[in-house]
Write a protein that holds these residues in place. Sequence first.
Motif, PDB file in Angstrom:
ATOM      1  N   GLU A   8       0.834  -1.209   0.000  1.00  0.00           N
ATOM      2  CA  GLU A   8       0.000   0.000   0.000  1.00  0.00           C
ATOM      3  C   GLU A   8       0.869   1.259   0.000  1.00  0.00           C
ATOM      4  OE1 GLU A   8      -3.153   2.233   3.014  1.00  0.00           O
ATOM      5  OE2 GLU A   8      -2.784   0.080   3.205  1.00  0.00           O
ATOM      6  N   ILE A   9       1.959   1.243   0.772  1.00  0.00           N
ATOM      7  CA  ILE A   9       2.857   2.401   0.806  1.00  0.00           C
ATOM      8  C   ILE A   9       3.510   2.619  -0.550  1.00  0.00           C
ATOM      9  CG2 ILE A   9       5.029   3.257   1.787  1.00  0.00           C
ATOM     10  CD1 ILE A   9       4.191   1.897   4.422  1.00  0.00           C
ATOM     11  N   PHE A  10       3.976   1.544  -1.195  1.00  0.00           N
ATOM     12  CA  PHE A  10       4.649   1.667  -2.488  1.00  0.00           C
ATOM     13  C   PHE A  10       3.676   1.807  -3.654  1.00  0.00           C
ATOM     14  CE2 PHE A  10       8.200   0.136  -0.025  1.00  0.00           C
ATOM     15  CZ  PHE A  10       9.298   0.699  -0.632  1.00  0.00           C
ATOM     16  N   GLY A  11       2.397   1.580  -3.408  1.00  0.00           N
ATOM     17  CA  GLY A  11       1.412   1.715  -4.469  1.00  0.00           C
ATOM     18  C   GLY A  11       1.470   0.598  -5.483  1.00  0.00           C
ATOM     19  N   LEU A  12       1.797  -0.621  -5.051  1.00  0.00           N
ATOM     20  CA  LEU A  12       1.914  -1.769  -5.947  1.00  0.00           C
ATOM     21  C   LEU A  12       0.961  -2.875  -5.505  1.00  0.00           C
ATOM     22  CD1 LEU A  12       5.813  -1.945  -6.194  1.00  0.00           C
ATOM     23  CD2 LEU A  12       4.252  -0.891  -7.824  1.00  0.00           C
ATOM     24  N   ARG A  13       0.547  -3.672  -6.470  1.00  0.00           N
ATOM     25  CA  ARG A  13      -0.328  -4.806  -6.173  1.00  0.00           C
ATOM     26  C   ARG A  13       0.505  -6.049  -5.915  1.00  0.00           C
ATOM     27  NH1 ARG A  13      -4.690  -5.813 -10.628  1.00  0.00           N
ATOM     28  NH2 ARG A  13      -5.177  -7.418  -9.083  1.00  0.00           N
ATOM     29  N   ILE A  14       0.037  -6.878  -4.995  1.00  0.00           N
ATOM     30  CA  ILE A  14       0.701  -8.145  -4.700  1.00  0.00           C
ATOM     31  C   ILE A  14       0.105  -9.226  -5.590  1.00  0.00           C
ATOM     32  CG2 ILE A  14       1.211  -9.853  -2.934  1.00  0.00           C
ATOM     33  CD1 ILE A  14       0.947  -7.700  -0.844  1.00  0.00           C
ATOM     34  N   THR A  15       0.919  -9.794  -6.460  1.00  0.00           N
ATOM     35  CA  THR A  15       0.488 -10.877  -7.343  1.00  0.00           C
ATOM     36  C   THR A  15       1.484 -12.027  -7.247  1.00  0.00           C
ATOM     37  OG1 THR A  15       1.712 -10.021  -9.261  1.00  0.00           O
ATOM     38  CG2 THR A  15      -0.529  -9.188  -8.923  1.00  0.00           C
ATOM     39  N   LYS A  16       1.129 -13.156  -7.860  1.00  0.00           N
ATOM     40  CA  LYS A  16       2.024 -14.303  -7.863  1.00  0.00           C
ATOM     41  C   LYS A  16       3.263 -14.052  -8.715  1.00  0.00           C
ATOM     42  CE  LYS A  16      -1.633 -17.722  -7.084  1.00  0.00           C
ATOM     43  NZ  LYS A  16      -2.307 -18.928  -7.608  1.00  0.00           N
ATOM     44  N   MET A  17       3.191 -13.078  -9.617  1.00  0.00           N
ATOM     45  CA  MET A  17       4.321 -12.778 -10.492  1.00  0.00           C
ATOM     46  C   MET A  17       5.295 -11.790  -9.860  1.00  0.00           C
ATOM     47  SD  MET A  17       3.627 -14.665 -13.032  1.00  0.00           S
ATOM     48  CE  MET A  17       4.823 -14.088 -14.213  1.00  0.00           C
ATOM     49  N   LEU A  18       5.032 -11.341  -8.635  1.00  0.00           N
ATOM     50  CA  LEU A  18       5.901 -10.355  -8.003  1.00  0.00           C
ATOM     51  C   LEU A  18       7.266 -10.964  -7.714  1.00  0.00           C
ATOM     52  CD1 LEU A  18       4.909  -7.719  -5.436  1.00  0.00           C
ATOM     53  CD2 LEU A  18       6.901  -9.125  -4.937  1.00  0.00           C
ATOM     54  N   LYS A  19       8.321 -10.245  -8.122  1.00  0.00           N
ATOM     55  CA  LYS A  19       9.690 -10.714  -7.926  1.00  0.00           C
ATOM     56  C   LYS A  19      10.418  -9.723  -7.023  1.00  0.00           C
ATOM     57  CE  LYS A  19      10.023 -13.026 -12.427  1.00  0.00           C
ATOM     58  NZ  LYS A  19      10.778 -13.112 -13.700  1.00  0.00           N
ATOM     59  N   GLY A  20      11.374 -10.245  -6.261  1.00  0.00           N
ATOM     60  CA  GLY A  20      12.152  -9.394  -5.381  1.00  0.00           C
ATOM     61  C   GLY A  20      11.714  -9.520  -3.935  1.00  0.00           C
ATOM     62  N   LYS A  21      12.187  -8.608  -3.115  1.00  0.00           N
ATOM     63  CA  LYS A  21      11.917  -8.648  -1.684  1.00  0.00           C
ATOM     64  C   LYS A  21      10.603  -7.957  -1.354  1.00  0.00           C
ATOM     65  CE  LYS A  21      16.851  -8.441  -0.491  1.00  0.00           C
ATOM     66  NZ  LYS A  21      17.886  -7.687   0.268  1.00  0.00           N
ATOM     67  N   LEU A  22      10.035  -8.340  -0.212  1.00  0.00           N
ATOM     68  CA  LEU A  22       8.829  -7.703   0.293  1.00  0.00           C
ATOM     69  C   LEU A  22       8.757  -7.971   1.795  1.00  0.00           C
ATOM     70  CD1 LEU A  22       6.413  -6.057  -0.808  1.00  0.00           C
ATOM     71  CD2 LEU A  22       5.097  -8.166  -0.833  1.00  0.00           C
ATOM     72  N   HIS A  23       9.502  -7.171   2.560  1.00  0.00           N
ATOM     73  CA  HIS A  23       9.530  -7.372   4.003  1.00  0.00           C
ATOM     74  C   HIS A  23      10.144  -6.146   4.664  1.00  0.00           C
ATOM     75  CE1 HIS A  23      13.930  -8.036   4.408  1.00  0.00           C
ATOM     76  NE2 HIS A  23      13.827  -8.507   3.180  1.00  0.00           N
TER      77      HIS A  23
END
Length: 539
Positions: free
Chosen positions: A288-303
């Motif tokens: 929500e802060i970055f303005g991006l959607r979480i999908t199964k294709m998301l690559k990289g870090k998220l924590h």
Amino acid sequence: MELFTKLFGGLLVLVYHCFDRIVIHGYLSGLSRPEQVVYFFRQVVGKAVVDKELLRQRTNDYQSWVEAFARNHHTPIEWAEKGVRKEDYVLRWLRAMERTQNFGVYFILRSMEQGPTFRCTVPKYPTKDPNHRILAPNRSRFTHYYFYIRDERLGPIVMRVASFFPFQSTYYLNGHSFIEQELNRSGIGFRKHDNAFLAVDDPDALQAAADRLSHVLIRERLDYWTLLLGPKFSAKERKQINLRRFYAISQIEYCRNFIFKRHFPIHKIFERSCELGLWHLSVDKISEIFGLRITKMLKGKLHATLEKLDHGHHILRAYCKHAFIKQYEKFSLFLRNEICSNNLADFGLKKGLEHLAEVRERFLGITERFAGFQARCLNAHVDFPLLQRLALPINVGSAKYPGIKIHDTRMIRLMQVLLHAGTTAAGWRAQQLHDAVVASFGLSTKRYGLAQLRYDLRKMRGHGLLERDGTRYAYRLTDKGVKVALLFVLFHQRLYGPLANSLFHHRPNPEFQPDSRLEAALHKADTSIRNVIQLLEAA
């Protein structure tokens, strides 16, 4: 951002936002591919054979020019030492140039580094063209030149030029240096420490100066220094082929700085922001802060994580793909929220320098949402009438739900697990939640069964602290639930636990008290704490 200013406006002196570090790559668009290089040497330069000797001659010519430039302008040129930070090593030459109010190149460093170039080989089998050579892109280790420049508009900048064809260049800029030059040109007084402005006569002029950094100005200054210090091409060569550089943003940082009146609140606010951020910065909040959607294709870090660098400063980071936003305090002088991106494609932005305004607009919104998130966490004050209402049973339709007590250990454990939602973007299912509670606190399934968990979940949902994820039987905390859970958990960790420990901890015997002022003060403090505990028990 409005909530943050409302909460701490009385403690703030100055708030401003600007670009910080910017790293830009400069490519020769007309010489970036092997076929373009062959065309350049054969059709423009007039050389039939494009071999190693021809490419080496260009490298030797440029290296000789750099040595002659340093000799003619009395500019120091040295090899970079391993383990020594380049900016710190050349700092005294920069200070000397600032004292004399001069502009130009003040130091040149040589460094052996990896970089893009071309590999030229002879074909294995004979061809119809005896001058044919195989030219392929390659990365190898060769000499790079670091030009340390004091520019009249951008301030101190660094230009790195590769000495091998196609002479890729890299530029290192800082938005704070540009603001400093703009304020000096306007005659506005300010106080700057390290990489932040701590005081300024006109805050609006400071922000206006930060907003004047544009891609047009940057391109103008980079073109000037590239023409002066870069590899040399004749007028004929420039006329027949496009030798204008394409500037692409490789890394960019945008920061929002909070300058406080006193040093004391900076550390306290940062400490609580780290504590609450680690509890509540889950994947859904980060996206929500970055303005991006979480999908199964998301690559990289998220924590989210809390890091400690070598110099002892803690940094709260929230990673998203190839970018991250961080908060840190520096020298107890200012608090900074900063976003850093190594790949603008993560935000759907183009890397060309002409898109700098779009990057500013997008990153400004991200820092605002991050400040707003922290303000909501820091504003988790819950009045005691709410605790009284939570402790009472309520009726929702025909169902009756029991109250939630602040001393209920089962609820504290459940809330503590629910706050750690970093691995469950779509909410917790009952079985997952039960496994997490049992594993986290070392409980047995007989002591805390799945039916007991479902009973606790119904209580929390009845009081509006929990919600389902659509039609799925997966649960997450509501905004009200986050505040209540933070209050319950922090109450037990920061107040209830220390008070209970004080009741059973060994107390010093006043009969054997040494005759000293320090020992008397310690016994007095212990007595005061004991009186506070007795008052709390009586209440």
